[in-house]
Design an enzyme around this catalytic site. Structure first.
Site, PDB file in Angstrom:
ATOM      1  N   GLU A  75      36.171  39.609  39.821  1.00 52.11           N
ATOM      2  CA  GLU A  75      36.868  39.844  38.551  1.00 52.11           C
ATOM      3  C   GLU A  75      37.652  38.580  38.201  1.00 52.11           C
ATOM      4  O   GLU A  75      38.469  38.119  38.992  1.00 52.11           O
ATOM      5  CB  GLU A  75      37.810  41.042  38.660  1.00 52.11           C
ATOM      6  N   ASN A  91      43.230  38.043  28.805  1.00 55.91           N
ATOM      7  CA  ASN A  91      43.126  39.273  28.028  1.00 55.91           C
ATOM      8  C   ASN A  91      44.474  39.819  27.576  1.00 55.91           C
ATOM      9  O   ASN A  91      45.506  39.593  28.210  1.00 55.91           O
ATOM     10  CB  ASN A  91      42.445  40.379  28.868  1.00 55.91           C
ATOM     11  N   ASP A 129      28.754  44.056  34.940  1.00 60.66           N
ATOM     12  CA  ASP A 129      29.556  44.763  33.927  1.00 60.66           C
ATOM     13  C   ASP A 129      30.632  43.816  33.410  1.00 60.66           C
ATOM     14  O   ASP A 129      31.814  44.116  33.433  1.00 60.66           O
ATOM     15  CB  ASP A 129      30.173  46.017  34.542  1.00 60.66           C
ATOM     16  N   ASP A 166      34.838  33.617  38.234  1.00 62.27           N
ATOM     17  CA  ASP A 166      33.768  33.906  37.288  1.00 62.27           C
ATOM     18  C   ASP A 166      32.558  34.426  38.057  1.00 62.27           C
ATOM     19  O   ASP A 166      32.197  33.885  39.113  1.00 62.27           O
ATOM     20  CB  ASP A 166      33.406  32.635  36.525  1.00 62.27           C
ATOM     21  N   GLY A 167      31.896  35.466  37.524  1.00 61.09           N
ATOM     22  CA  GLY A 167      30.800  36.099  38.244  1.00 61.09           C
ATOM     23  C   GLY A 167      29.640  35.167  38.527  1.00 61.09           C
ATOM     24  O   GLY A 167      29.095  35.150  39.639  1.00 61.09           O
TER      25      GLY A 167
END
Length: 539
Positions: free
Chosen positions: A338, A256, A381, A363-364
């Site tokens: 996260e 990001n 989320d 990774d979730g």
């Protein structure tokens, strides 16, 4: 006649060193891939890192390379002079070094012009035009490298196949390295701007070595070096949000672009310059009516919410929801997942996330696949900038979540990008979830684009919420939960389903964002007409 031969021999002396031609091919391939990955990082803070934007980048660069191949082949046949090839590499080097500075200005200018000229597909047009203006020419120049080198490297038809194969291998190996080094080394370590400078510097060095070895082209070399030095210095002058001088932090991670704003009342994380806020932390610890306050209804749907329960947050972000839950449900055991480790660091540094709350960098979905633990509440989320990871939006994923809930457990999903589209991204998510869970409810968060979804196999979750509200001792929490209770609506299953095989979440999300942009265009058009581009920049 003898002088002519000597001059020709001097002109083509570099051709006797085939290793240098292979080296040129190697670093050219490396620089193309580095520029492509750099393009994604340059555009992502403005237009997202979605598959749509990646498609624009790859398509644009392939167009440039194809045109470069055609031109390079024709030029090599007509005027087989390596001076021209290495001269083009000098130009490409200077151009690529200037991208971190001039590219941001181009993006801002293109965005400003499109705001007052287009009505639909703003992000797609803006990303495409910006990519065309910024990247086509230098990648076109690099596209001329391979056909030119084939002309110079092939000595006879007897070894032409072997020579072309070696050039192709050199290009491919360089491309592989140029893929991994920016992603895992230079971008996270020194940033996007430095990455452009590093790889353009390699191109410059190849050209400089060539002309110095041939003892000519001094003017080209000096001008290129001076321009490269100026472009490299300018590369670090502008941040992505260079017009905003109030930022507490502007940084990049593997995943990001990161931007933190802070004042005496709140701290805000954004992973996109133009659209969206990912996290907000209010310093006075008060409820704000934002989405994470509405999501507090999930623990209130459990029997005895004050009793010990466990919660998993997929997409921990800066931990605002975890912080709120710990404040009002102090017996709740909370863990988070996260994928971006740098965001977790920001959560501890800027957003007051309790060090006692464990956060796994993963990774979730992959995390759920590797654990047998069941949770009373699972919060989903997960966003990457302004897009939803497709693998965390499908029936298969939500079945996995359901299997990790206790018998009366509750899943809460934060759905951003609420719109009036009957076939928008949230409609698909709701139908998909309703096909997996027997009881699904939604509530819109006022004054924003968020919608909270609650799902469970327990048919009594809304009744349990109302019972727990009546017993709640904290007046602030009770008032917020009463608001949720009065606005919550059941969600019926439909036939708009997302699966691992077909989940066009990025296209659906882009359509919703386009609707949101279009609704705001009238305001910005008026700003542009009355105040010019500065009015758009300053909001």
């Amino acid at each position: 006649m003898m002088n002519k031969k000597n001059n020709d021999a001097h002109t083509y002396k570099i051709l006797t060193h085939k290793w240098y031609l292979y080296l040129t091919e190697f670093f050219a391939g490396m620089s193309v891939m580095a520029a492509e990955l750099g393009a994604s990082r340059l555009l992502a803070p403005y237009f997202s890192s979605s598959q749509i934007v990646w498609t624009i980048i790859i398509g644009t660069i392939m167009i440039a390379m194809a045109l470069g191949n055609l031109y390079g082949g024709r030029s090599a046949d007509q005027t087989p002079n390596p001076d021209k090839l290495y001269g083009r590499m000098l130009i490409a080097a200077v151009w690529i070094a200037a991208i971190p500075f001039l590219g941001k200005l181009v993006i801002l200018l293109v965005s400003g012009l499109l705001i007052v000229t287009v009505s639909t597909n703003f992000l797609i047009w803006a990303a495409f035009l910006s990519c065309m203006i910024v990247f086509v020419y230098p990648l076109f120049l690099l596209g001329t490298v391979t056909p030119s080198l084939v002309k110079f490297a092939v000595g006879s038809l007897d070894d032409s196949g072997r020579t072309v194969g070696k050039l192709g291998a050199a290009n491919t190996i360089g491309s592989i390295i140029g893929t991994f080094v920016p992603t895992f080394l230079t971008i996270p370590a020194v940033g996007t701007a430095a990455t452009f400078v590093i790889f353009s510097g390699i191109l410059l060095l190849l050209g400089v070595i060539y002309f110095l070895s041939e003892r000519r082209g001094t003017v080209k070399v000096v001008v290129s070096v001076v321009l490269f030095a100026a472009a490299s210095a300018a590369a670090f002058l502008l941040g992505f949000a260079f017009w905003d001088k109030t930022l507490a932090l502007e940084d990049e991670s593997v995943y990001n672009y990161l931007q933190v704003r802070e004042d005496d009342k709140q701290v805000i994380l954004s992973t996109n310059v133009l659209f969206g806020v990912q996290s907000v932390y209010v310093k006075d610890d008060a409820l704000t009516g934002m989405y994470y306050d509405y999501a507090l209804a999930a623990p209130m749907m459990l029997e005895a919410p004050e009793a010990p329960h466990n919660m998993l947050i997929l997409g921990m972000g800066t931990g605002t929801y975890a912080t709120q839950c710990r404040r009002y449900f102090d017996s709740m055991e909370i863990a988070g997942v996260e994928i971006d480790e740098k965001i977790t660091g920001l959560a501890r540094e800027y957003f007051a996330l309790d060090p006692a709350v464990p956060v796994t960098t993963y990774d979730g979905r992959a995390f759920l696949g590797g654990t047998d633990t069941k949770y009373d509440v699972i919060m989903v989320d997960a966003y990457q900038d302004i897009t939803i990871p497709f693998q965390m939006s499908t029936q298969e994923f939500f079945r996995m979540v359901r299997s990790h809930l206790t018998e009366n457990g509750v899943m809460v999903v934060n759905m951003n990008m609420t719109s009036n589209r009957a076939d928008g991204i949230n409609a698909y998510l709701q139908d998909t979830i309703a096909s997996v869970f027997e009881n699904v409810y939604t509530v819109d968060v006022p004054n924003c684009t968020n919608r909270e979804l609650f799902a469970s196999q327990n048919p009594q979750i809304v009744e349990m919420l109302r019972q727990n509200i009546a017993a709640e001792c904290n007046p602030e929490l009770m008032e917020m939960m009463q608001r949720v209770s009065s606005e919550i609506q059941p969600c019926e299953a439909g036939n708009r389903l997302l699966t691992d095989d077909q989940a066009p979440v990025e296209l659906l999300g882009m359509q919703t964002i386009d609707d949101m942009i279009r609704s705001e265009l009238a305001y910005y058009k008026e700003k542009f007409l009355t105040e010019g581009i500065s009015g758009i920049i300053n909001g």
